[in-house]
Scaffold this motif. Structure first.
Motif, PDB file in Angstrom:
ATOM      1  N   LEU A  28       0.870  -1.162   0.000  1.00 22.14           N
ATOM      2  CA  LEU A  28       0.000   0.000   0.000  1.00 22.14           C
ATOM      3  C   LEU A  28       0.913   1.219   0.000  1.00 22.14           C
ATOM      4  O   LEU A  28       1.712   1.395   0.907  1.00 22.14           O
ATOM      5  N   ARG A  29       0.833   2.053  -1.033  1.00 19.59           N
ATOM      6  CA  ARG A  29       1.745   3.197  -1.168  1.00 19.59           C
ATOM      7  C   ARG A  29       1.004   4.522  -1.015  1.00 19.59           C
ATOM      8  O   ARG A  29      -0.025   4.737  -1.635  1.00 19.59           O
ATOM      9  N   LEU A  30       1.577   5.374  -0.181  1.00 17.43           N
ATOM     10  CA  LEU A  30       1.092   6.735   0.009  1.00 17.43           C
ATOM     11  C   LEU A  30       2.306   7.646   0.077  1.00 17.43           C
ATOM     12  O   LEU A  30       3.337   7.271   0.642  1.00 17.43           O
ATOM     13  N   ASP A  31       2.184   8.862  -0.477  1.00 16.37           N
ATOM     14  CA  ASP A  31       3.268   9.814  -0.254  1.00 16.37           C
ATOM     15  C   ASP A  31       3.023  10.448   1.124  1.00 16.37           C
ATOM     16  O   ASP A  31       1.961  10.262   1.727  1.00 16.37           O
ATOM     17  N   PRO A  32       3.994  11.157   1.680  1.00 15.60           N
ATOM     18  CA  PRO A  32       3.832  11.702   3.036  1.00 15.60           C
ATOM     19  C   PRO A  32       2.589  12.583   3.211  1.00 15.60           C
ATOM     20  O   PRO A  32       1.926  12.516   4.244  1.00 15.60           O
ATOM     21  N   ALA A  33       2.265  13.401   2.226  1.00 15.84           N
ATOM     22  CA  ALA A  33       1.090  14.273   2.334  1.00 15.84           C
ATOM     23  C   ALA A  33      -0.195  13.459   2.367  1.00 15.84           C
ATOM     24  O   ALA A  33      -1.118  13.766   3.125  1.00 15.84           O
ATOM     25  N   GLN A  34      -0.270  12.403   1.563  1.00 16.20           N
ATOM     26  CA  GLN A  34      -1.457  11.548   1.561  1.00 16.20           C
ATOM     27  C   GLN A  34      -1.599  10.818   2.890  1.00 16.20           C
ATOM     28  O   GLN A  34      -2.692  10.667   3.416  1.00 16.20           O
ATOM     29  N   PHE A  35      -0.489  10.358   3.446  1.00 13.39           N
ATOM     30  CA  PHE A  35      -0.509   9.683   4.740  1.00 13.39           C
ATOM     31  C   PHE A  35      -1.056  10.616   5.811  1.00 13.39           C
ATOM     32  O   PHE A  35      -1.935  10.229   6.585  1.00 13.39           O
ATOM     33  N   GLU A  36      -0.546  11.839   5.863  1.00 19.26           N
ATOM     34  CA  GLU A  36      -1.013  12.808   6.856  1.00 19.26           C
ATOM     35  C   GLU A  36      -2.498  13.089   6.677  1.00 19.26           C
ATOM     36  O   GLU A  36      -3.238  13.172   7.652  1.00 19.26           O
ATOM     37  N   ALA A  37      -2.944  13.251   5.433  1.00 20.43           N
ATOM     38  CA  ALA A  37      -4.357  13.521   5.176  1.00 20.43           C
ATOM     39  C   ALA A  37      -5.227  12.347   5.599  1.00 20.43           C
ATOM     40  O   ALA A  37      -6.274  12.531   6.224  1.00 20.43           O
ATOM     41  N   LEU A  38      -4.808  11.139   5.292  1.00 18.27           N
ATOM     42  CA  LEU A  38      -5.583   9.946   5.635  1.00 18.27           C
ATOM     43  C   LEU A  38      -5.807   9.847   7.135  1.00 18.27           C
ATOM     44  O   LEU A  38      -6.922   9.645   7.604  1.00 18.27           O
ATOM     45  N   PHE A  39      -4.752  10.031   7.904  1.00 11.99           N
ATOM     46  CA  PHE A  39      -4.867   9.868   9.343  1.00 11.99           C
ATOM     47  C   PHE A  39      -5.337  11.127  10.054  1.00 11.99           C
ATOM     48  O   PHE A  39      -5.583  11.095  11.249  1.00 11.99           O
ATOM     49  N   ALA A  40      -5.491  12.219   9.327  1.00 10.11           N
ATOM     50  CA  ALA A  40      -6.108  13.422   9.885  1.00 10.11           C
ATOM     51  C   ALA A  40      -7.607  13.424   9.617  1.00 10.11           C
ATOM     52  O   ALA A  40      -8.310  14.342  10.022  1.00 10.11           O
ATOM     53  N   GLY A  41      -8.085  12.414   8.910  1.00  2.00           N
ATOM     54  CA  GLY A  41      -9.510  12.325   8.620  1.00  2.00           C
ATOM     55  C   GLY A  41      -9.913  13.059   7.366  1.00  2.00           C
ATOM     56  O   GLY A  41     -11.097  13.256   7.116  1.00  2.00           O
ATOM     57  N   LEU A  42      -8.944  13.500   6.575  1.00  3.90           N
ATOM     58  CA  LEU A  42      -9.243  14.191   5.328  1.00  3.90           C
ATOM     59  C   LEU A  42      -9.317  13.196   4.184  1.00  3.90           C
ATOM     60  O   LEU A  42      -8.903  12.046   4.319  1.00  3.90           O
ATOM     61  N   ASP A  43      -9.819  13.628   3.057  1.00  6.23           N
ATOM     62  CA  ASP A  43      -9.902  12.764   1.884  1.00  6.23           C
ATOM     63  C   ASP A  43      -8.531  12.708   1.224  1.00  6.23           C
ATOM     64  O   ASP A  43      -8.133  13.626   0.502  1.00  6.23           O
TER      65      ASP A  43
END
Length: 52
Positions: free
Chosen positions: A21-36
């Protein structure tokens, strides 16, 4: 340690390719902050043409 809460009975995860499962750092932060995380994209930046 990180976790994601189930919201409205579902949440979207990125696709798993080759068992990863690949995410860049910004996507990771958004995912776990509850953002889309799907709406997060990297901005294209160009290096300066010349130094002054």
């Amino acid at each position: 340690m990180a976790y994601k809460r189930l919201e409205q009975n579902a949440f979207k995860w990125p696709a798993i390719r080759d068992g990863v499962l690949r995410l860049d750092p910004a996507q990771f932060e958004a995912l776990f902050a509850g953002l889309d995380w799907r709406r997060v994209t990297a901005l294209e930046t160009l290096p300066p043409a010349a130094a002054e």
